[in-house]
Enzyme design. Structure first.
Site, PDB file in Angstrom:
ATOM      1  N   TYR A  31       0.821  -1.224   0.000  1.00  0.00           N
ATOM      2  CA  TYR A  31       0.000   0.000   0.000  1.00  0.00           C
ATOM      3  C   TYR A  31       0.852   1.270   0.000  1.00  0.00           C
ATOM      4  CZ  TYR A  31      -4.144  -2.812   0.188  1.00  0.00           C
ATOM      5  OH  TYR A  31      -5.128  -3.704  -0.152  1.00  0.00           O
TER       6      TYR A  31
ATOM      7  N   ASN B 214     -12.771   3.417  -6.086  1.00  0.00           N
ATOM      8  CA  ASN B 214     -11.343   3.719  -6.076  1.00  0.00           C
ATOM      9  C   ASN B 214     -10.874   4.197  -4.711  1.00  0.00           C
ATOM     10  OD1 ASN B 214     -11.367   3.038  -8.700  1.00  0.00           O
ATOM     11  ND2 ASN B 214     -11.278   5.131  -9.508  1.00  0.00           N
TER      12      ASN B 214
ATOM     13  N   HIS C 127     -14.541   1.517  -0.916  1.00  0.00           N
ATOM     14  CA  HIS C 127     -13.468   0.577  -0.580  1.00  0.00           C
ATOM     15  C   HIS C 127     -12.315   1.219   0.184  1.00  0.00           C
ATOM     16  CE1 HIS C 127     -14.934  -2.150  -4.115  1.00  0.00           C
ATOM     17  NE2 HIS C 127     -15.643  -2.301  -3.022  1.00  0.00           N
TER      18      HIS C 127
ATOM     19  N   SER D 266     -15.287  -2.916 -14.081  1.00  0.00           N
ATOM     20  CA  SER D 266     -15.595  -4.202 -14.722  1.00  0.00           C
ATOM     21  C   SER D 266     -16.928  -4.739 -14.207  1.00  0.00           C
ATOM     22  CB  SER D 266     -14.479  -5.206 -14.414  1.00  0.00           C
ATOM     23  OG  SER D 266     -14.391  -5.402 -13.012  1.00  0.00           O
TER      24      SER D 266
HETATM   25  P1  NAD Z   1     -11.364  -3.446 -12.450  1.00  0.00           P
HETATM   26  O1  NAD Z   1      -9.870  -3.434 -12.456  1.00  0.00           O
HETATM   27  O2  NAD Z   1     -12.071  -4.696 -12.110  1.00  0.00           O
HETATM   28  O3  NAD Z   1     -11.894  -2.975 -13.873  1.00  0.00           O
HETATM   29  C1  NAD Z   1     -11.442  -1.821 -14.523  1.00  0.00           C
HETATM   30  C2  NAD Z   1     -12.366  -1.548 -15.673  1.00  0.00           C
HETATM   31  O4  NAD Z   1     -11.981  -0.338 -16.287  1.00  0.00           O
HETATM   32  C3  NAD Z   1     -12.332  -2.633 -16.755  1.00  0.00           C
HETATM   33  O5  NAD Z   1     -13.669  -2.951 -17.082  1.00  0.00           O
HETATM   34  C4  NAD Z   1     -11.631  -1.962 -17.926  1.00  0.00           C
HETATM   35  O6  NAD Z   1     -12.136  -2.408 -19.175  1.00  0.00           O
HETATM   36  C5  NAD Z   1     -11.974  -0.522 -17.712  1.00  0.00           C
HETATM   37  N1  NAD Z   1     -10.989   0.435 -18.226  1.00  0.00           N
HETATM   38  C6  NAD Z   1      -9.640   0.330 -18.269  1.00  0.00           C
HETATM   39  N2  NAD Z   1      -9.096   1.439 -18.800  1.00  0.00           N
HETATM   40  C7  NAD Z   1     -10.134   2.263 -19.108  1.00  0.00           C
HETATM   41  C8  NAD Z   1     -10.226   3.564 -19.686  1.00  0.00           C
HETATM   42  N3  NAD Z   1      -9.132   4.248 -20.072  1.00  0.00           N
HETATM   43  N4  NAD Z   1     -11.460   4.120 -19.843  1.00  0.00           N
HETATM   44  C9  NAD Z   1     -12.582   3.445 -19.483  1.00  0.00           C
HETATM   45  N5  NAD Z   1     -12.569   2.209 -18.941  1.00  0.00           N
HETATM   46  C10 NAD Z   1     -11.335   1.630 -18.738  1.00  0.00           C
HETATM   47  O7  NAD Z   1     -11.801  -2.260 -11.500  1.00  0.00           O
HETATM   48  P2  NAD Z   1     -13.080  -2.060 -10.565  1.00  0.00           P
HETATM   49  O8  NAD Z   1     -14.320  -2.477 -11.267  1.00  0.00           O
HETATM   50  O9  NAD Z   1     -12.937  -0.671 -10.029  1.00  0.00           O
HETATM   51  O10 NAD Z   1     -12.892  -3.063  -9.349  1.00  0.00           O
HETATM   52  C11 NAD Z   1     -11.663  -3.400  -8.813  1.00  0.00           C
HETATM   53  C12 NAD Z   1     -11.280  -2.932  -7.424  1.00  0.00           C
HETATM   54  O11 NAD Z   1      -9.976  -2.425  -7.607  1.00  0.00           O
HETATM   55  C13 NAD Z   1     -12.008  -1.828  -6.776  1.00  0.00           C
HETATM   56  O12 NAD Z   1     -12.456  -2.330  -5.581  1.00  0.00           O
HETATM   57  C14 NAD Z   1     -10.971  -0.741  -6.464  1.00  0.00           C
HETATM   58  O13 NAD Z   1     -10.993  -0.435  -5.077  1.00  0.00           O
HETATM   59  C15 NAD Z   1      -9.660  -1.358  -6.739  1.00  0.00           C
HETATM   60  N6  NAD Z   1      -8.676  -0.497  -7.444  1.00  0.00           N
HETATM   61  C16 NAD Z   1      -8.640   0.858  -7.295  1.00  0.00           C
HETATM   62  C17 NAD Z   1      -7.724   1.614  -7.986  1.00  0.00           C
HETATM   63  C18 NAD Z   1      -7.741   3.115  -7.778  1.00  0.00           C
HETATM   64  O14 NAD Z   1      -8.089   3.580  -6.711  1.00  0.00           O
HETATM   65  N7  NAD Z   1      -7.380   3.896  -8.809  1.00  0.00           N
HETATM   66  C19 NAD Z   1      -6.812   1.011  -8.850  1.00  0.00           C
HETATM   67  C20 NAD Z   1      -6.837  -0.384  -8.962  1.00  0.00           C
HETATM   68  C21 NAD Z   1      -7.786  -1.126  -8.266  1.00  0.00           C
END
Ligand code: NAD
Length: 236
Positions: free
Chosen positions: A59, A93, A110, A178
């Site tokens: 983290y 996020n 989250h 996703s």
């Molecule tokens: P996920 O990783 O499951 O899915 C990401 C989605 O975003 C995919 O469907 C993908 O096709 C789409 N995507 C990728 N690039 C894109 C773009 N440029 N424009 C539009 N769509 C795009 O993510 P999720 O559904 O948020 O679930 C995963 C978990 O991961 C969450 O609980 C979250 O807390 C955590 N997470 C958070 C971060 C962050 O805070 N930025 C980063 C990674 C994971």
């Protein structure tokens, strides 16, 4: 009788994909974080009990990356909606790019990377900004501090508040998720039948009933949707 929707209420539901173009990796895409780490090593209560240093380092690296990233055109466009609407951003996020883009009402389901909390009393939450955590950091009860993150197997935060907002929104936009992480993704089913509902993403597991899916990058498509909504036109 159906619910009377307030035309001014907009909910934006976001996932890791909206921050991908800010340079923050998603979890499930081919270059995603879960290809490099095992969930059970870094993001579960068991991992914290077994090896807190590995969890903190994971983290800490996320925090370094997320706090040095900048909001992109999609985060900024969403913030502009507040000129004409009451906007609630419900995000999966843990980064703070919505807040830094100017959105004033952000619900984190989250957790938040720039906060830590007591491992004894979950109501003791502290702002740590960009600071790297060590295993010697403690709360005011002298218990170790842990990242303020919802790990696999833990309850999501602010669920009831998020559900109430989504139920009453006249417009719901989903960006960059996703829709495979539950119960967060299940919240979308609480939206009104009469609301205008759309999804922008590169890929989704399953499009929920009543939503229109537009495939594309958040930074290209979100500003167009926002422009239509600011002109009081339908976008989906
Ligand atoms: P996920 O990783 O499951 O899915 C990401 C989605 O975003 C995919 O469907 C993908 O096709 C789409 N995507 C990728 N690039 C894109 C773009 N440029 N424009 C539009 N769509 C795009 O993510 P999720 O559904 O948020 O679930 C995963 C978990 O991961 C969450 O609980 C979250 O807390 C955590 N997470 C958070 C971060 C962050 O805070 N930025 C980063 C990674 C994971």
């Amino acid at each position: 009788m159906g619910r009377v929707l307030n035309k001014n209420k907009v909910v934006i539901f976001t996932g890791a994909g909206i921050s991908a173009e800010s340079g923050i990796r998603t979890f499930r895409d081919s270059d995603g974080l879960w290809n490099e780490y095992l969930v059970e090593d870094v993001a579960t209560p068991g991992a914290w009990a077994r090896n807190p240093e590995l969890v903190l380092n994971f983290y800490n690296d996320c925090r370094d990356q997320m706090t040095s990233a900048l909001p992109n055109a999609a985060h900024k466009a969403i913030a502009e909606l507040e000129e004409k609407y009451e906007v609630i951003v419900i995000t999966q996020n843990i980064d703070d790019l919505h807040e830094r883009a100017g959105s004033s009402n952000v619900i984190h389901l989250h957790g938040e990377i720039s906060k830590a909390r007591s491992s004894l009393d979950e109501t003791l939450i502290y702002d740590i900004g960009k600071k790297r955590m060590t295993k010697d950091d403690t709360c005011e009860l002298r218990s170790p501090l842990r990242p303020h993150i919802v790990w696999f197997g833990e309850n999501i935060l602010n669920y009831d508040e998020a559900r109430n907002y989504i139920k009453n929104a006249a417009r719901v936009l989903v960006v960059g998720s996703s829709l495979s992480v539950y119960p967060a993704a299940g919240l979308l089913k609480k939206a009104s039948f009469h609301a205008e509902k759309g999804i922008i993403s590169l890929e989704v597991d399953k499009v929920p009933y009543g939503y229109q899916f537009k495939r594309g990058k958040a930074s290209n498509l979100v500003p167009c949707i926002v422009e239509s909504w600011l002109n009081r036109e339908r976008a989906f």
